[in-house]
Design an enzyme around this catalytic site. Structure first.
Site, PDB file in Angstrom:
ATOM      1  N   CYS A  29       5.935   1.864  -5.551  1.00  0.00           N
ATOM      2  CA  CYS A  29       6.139   3.307  -5.594  1.00  0.00           C
ATOM      3  C   CYS A  29       7.518   3.515  -6.202  1.00  0.00           C
ATOM      4  O   CYS A  29       8.001   2.673  -6.953  1.00  0.00           O
ATOM      5  CB  CYS A  29       6.019   3.918  -4.204  1.00  0.00           C
ATOM      6  SG  CYS A  29       7.223   3.272  -3.026  1.00  0.00           S
ATOM      7  N   ALA A  30       8.165   4.588  -5.894  1.00  0.00           N
ATOM      8  CA  ALA A  30       9.454   4.862  -6.525  1.00  0.00           C
ATOM      9  C   ALA A  30      10.587   4.022  -5.949  1.00  0.00           C
ATOM     10  O   ALA A  30      11.634   3.905  -6.561  1.00  0.00           O
ATOM     11  CB  ALA A  30       9.796   6.344  -6.385  1.00  0.00           C
TER      12      ALA A  30
END
Length: 678
Positions: A29-30
């Site tokens: 994810c980020a």
């Protein structure tokens, strides 16, 4: 230096999770690497958390594991996936090629021979995209110069300079049959230069000179306005055609050449194949192409062109609507090449094409949908989708290439297609009601090629409407399902929380730990931190019982949880606020002697987006122990379905001599709940 450090970090992470053989898949994810492992028991958690840049390691259910990296996650992920040892490990997210293959597998497979035909057509044209795009941009530039009155490109007496410019793009289209023959032969595992040679033979000056022979008879096609000549060769009628720009002829010729070529290779021994197979193939195929296959290909192209011209002339509205509505389904399956071939036939026989105008409505509807996705990704702070959409939109608007939009976005989110089709319909309707749009060049439909279409105002209005309608529909109704939106929102909120923690754990210029002159304010005596107070009054619980797997794993340092009795949150230590979450749920404080303390109000309360939180401080502000940080509406937190447990940890616990949380019990605000030894 940076590359080596990153590579070392990537290798260290993989080694700590059990090596490449233990990794089934890896996504991110980020802020977090997400591992799917064969056996999570092989993870050396201590080694993993000791890797520079790793903020924490969090075991998940089953054999899943998360590694909190922070903002550098994309760099680390890319470096890991490029490690030679990770070559066979899946990344979880389907590549554009895999999306393309999946789309084609769903649309094909019922009739094997038909699948093979379309694949043959696609692979014969696809390698030529670059030169076709290059030629179309040269044509567009020439059209702009013509519109500005710099030169009349339609004049017969153009200066030599502009004749040379014509040659730059006409070379692609005139010799296109040879290029197609090369690719088609390669596709069918025939010597590609043999296919090119057979096609070139009927394009030589010697072949073309037969039209001036005394025995040659010429006739005119009244429908197309073209002239065909028949020469007497060996007592047989030989139809003479201008094969420059023809595409059906090489496709048919190579399909016949392939079985002949393979048959000859079976007949002749390997040591003489190089001599006899090409020679006999040429001796057979050049006459067969000249007498039979060439005229057949020209008739086929002319017939299809006539049929489409009749439909465009008698039912222009239907034609203009059908073309843009068909393309969104043809392109993913690779079935659009026959129509592209007909465009070239039209240009070669009629001198203009009427398919590309309506096709532009589809292309710009596609790009409009991508623009809508880009706007939503900017609004939602979705960095990955913003990058994908930006690249796809640039490729579309400047190059006329729809594949990055289709395979990178549209086929991944099925809600896009219905909205894009409305844009296609609107653009097609405008073109149809206006009587159609023509062009005298093969051009990829982009912003740069608008000048080659006639009438330009009609085309501009149509493609602008297609673009705007698709974009607005995507923006207004979103391209994701409610479930996908919720998943994206949760991922974004988790990323923001992780990034906030990463900032809190990073020394900042001006903080005591970062100054070369020593900790604490310049000229002041630095107090030694020995205790961390309770930010809220309530019942003290161990982190293992706090209900948050990240804190329970001690990935964010050792500490305690406190179930608060009221909503007043105060600073547990004196120092500088290096993090104040916009949502008001998290505060990072660095003391003058470098102890980094995190206060996190509630579990998963980042999802409340600040509702119920009143923040009293800001980043960079200095606070004393006991100063108010925020006021929280605990009833609102409970009503939203979240636990109110407030967590206080020492982020840099591993860098200190000892961090000792107090046992369960009750504590008032400011009471010591963690003992610290620097």
């Amino acid at each position: 230096m940076t590359s080596a450090t990153t590579r070392d970090r990537a290798e260290a992470i993989i080694e700590a999770v059990g090596g490449p053989a233990n990794v089934l898949s890896l996504t991110h994810c980020a802020t977090r690497l997400r591992f799917e492992l064969r056996d999570a028991g092989q993870v050396d958690r201590a080694a993993l958390e000791a890797v520079p840049g790793v903020l924490g390691a969090v075991p998940q259910s089953g054999d899943r594991y998360q590694v909190v990296v922070g903002g550098a996650v994309q760099t680390v992920f890319t470096q890991i996936t490029h490690l030679p040892s990770m070559a066979g490990v899946g990344t979880g997210r389907a590549s554009d090629a895999e999306v393309k293959a999946a789309a084609r597998s769903r649309g094909r497979g019922r009739v094997a021979w038909l699948d093979a035909v379309f694949e043959y057509l696609s692979d014969s044209f696809r390698p030529l995209l670059g030169v076709l795009l290059g030629a179309s941009l040269i044509i567009a530039t020439a059209a702009v110069l013509d519109a500005l009155g710099v030169v009349d490109f339609r004049a017969d007496d153009k200066p030599a300079t502009w004749v040379f410019v014509d040659a730059m793009w006409r070379g692609v289209f005139y010799f296109l049959p040879i290029m197609v023959a090369y690719n088609a032969a390669k596709k069918l595992q025939v010597d590609p230069w043999l296919g090119a040679t057979v096609m070139a033979a009927v394009m030589t000056p010697e072949f073309l000179s037969l039209s001036s022979a005394a025995s040659t008879v010429c006739t005119t096609n009244d429908t197309l306005g073209t002239t065909a000549c028949v020469a007497d060769v060996l007592g047989l009628p030989l139809q003479l055609n201008e094969y420059g720009g023809q595409v059906f002829v090489p496709l048919i010729m190579v399909a016949v050449l392939a079985p002949l070529y393979r048959g000859l290779k079976r007949v002749f021994p390997e040591n003489v194949q190089m001599v006899f197979v090409p020679a006999l193939s040429m001796v057979v195929m050049i006459p067969v192409t000249a007498f039979l296959l060439g005229p057949l290909g020209v008739w086929l192209g002319s017939g299809l062109g006539d049929a489409l011209a009749w439909l465009n002339g008698n039912a222009p509205l239907v034609f203009a609507i059908v073309i843009p509505l068909l393309y969104p389904f043809l392109v993913p399956l690779g079935l659009h090449w026959p129509l592209n071939a007909l465009m070239l036939v039209n240009l070669n026989t009629l001198g203009y094409d009427f398919i590309q105008g309506p096709m532009g409505a589809w292309n710009f509807a596609c790009f409009g949908a991508t623009a809508g996705v880009l706007l939503l990704s900017v609004r939602d702070r979705d960095v990955q989708m913003r990058q994908t959409a930006t690249g796809a939109l640039a490729a579309g608007l400047l190059g006329g290439i729809s594949e990055p939009s289709l395979y990178g976005i549209h086929l991944r989110f099925k809600r896009i297609y219905p909205r894009m089709l409305v844009g296609c319909l609107v653009g097609g309707l405008i073109i149809g009601l206006a009587g159609g749009v023509d062009t005298n060049a093969f051009a990829f439909t982009s912003l740069l090629t608008i000048p080659v279409f006639d009438p330009i105002p009609t085309y501009v209005i149509a493609v602008a409407a297609a673009f705007a309608v698709s974009m607005l529909l995507v923006v207004l109704s979103d391209y994701r399902t409610p479930e996908q939106r919720a998943e994206a929102r949760a991922a974004r909120e988790q990323a923001e929380a992780d990034l906030a923690l990463a900032v809190a754990a990073t020394p900042t210029p001006g903080s005591g730990a970062a100054r070369s002159g020593g900790p604490g304010p310049v000229g002041a005596t630095v107090a030694v931190t020995t205790a961390v107070g309770a930010p809220v009054a309530g019942e003290v619980v161990a982190l293992a019982d706090c209900g948050d797997p990240v804190f329970s794993s001690l990935a964010l340092g050792d500490g305690v949880g406190i179930v608060p009795v009221d909503g007043t949150v105060v600073a547990p230590v004196a120092g500088e606020l290096v993090t104040v979450a916009d949502t008001g749920h998290a505060f990072g404080i660095r003391t003058d002697d470098g102890v980094e303390v995190l206060v996190h109000v509630g579990v998963d309360t980042v999802q409340m987006a600040g509702a119920g939180f009143a923040v009293a401080v800001e980043v960079g502000q200095r606070v004393a122990a006991g100063d108010a940080l925020a006021t929280v509406d605990l009833d609102a937190v409970r009503a939203a379905g979240f636990a109110t447990t407030t967590l206080v940890t020492v982020l840099n616990s591993r860098a200190l001599t000892a961090v000792t949380p107090h046992g369960p019990g009750t504590a008032g605000r400011g009471d010591t709940v963690i003992d610290v030894e620097a």
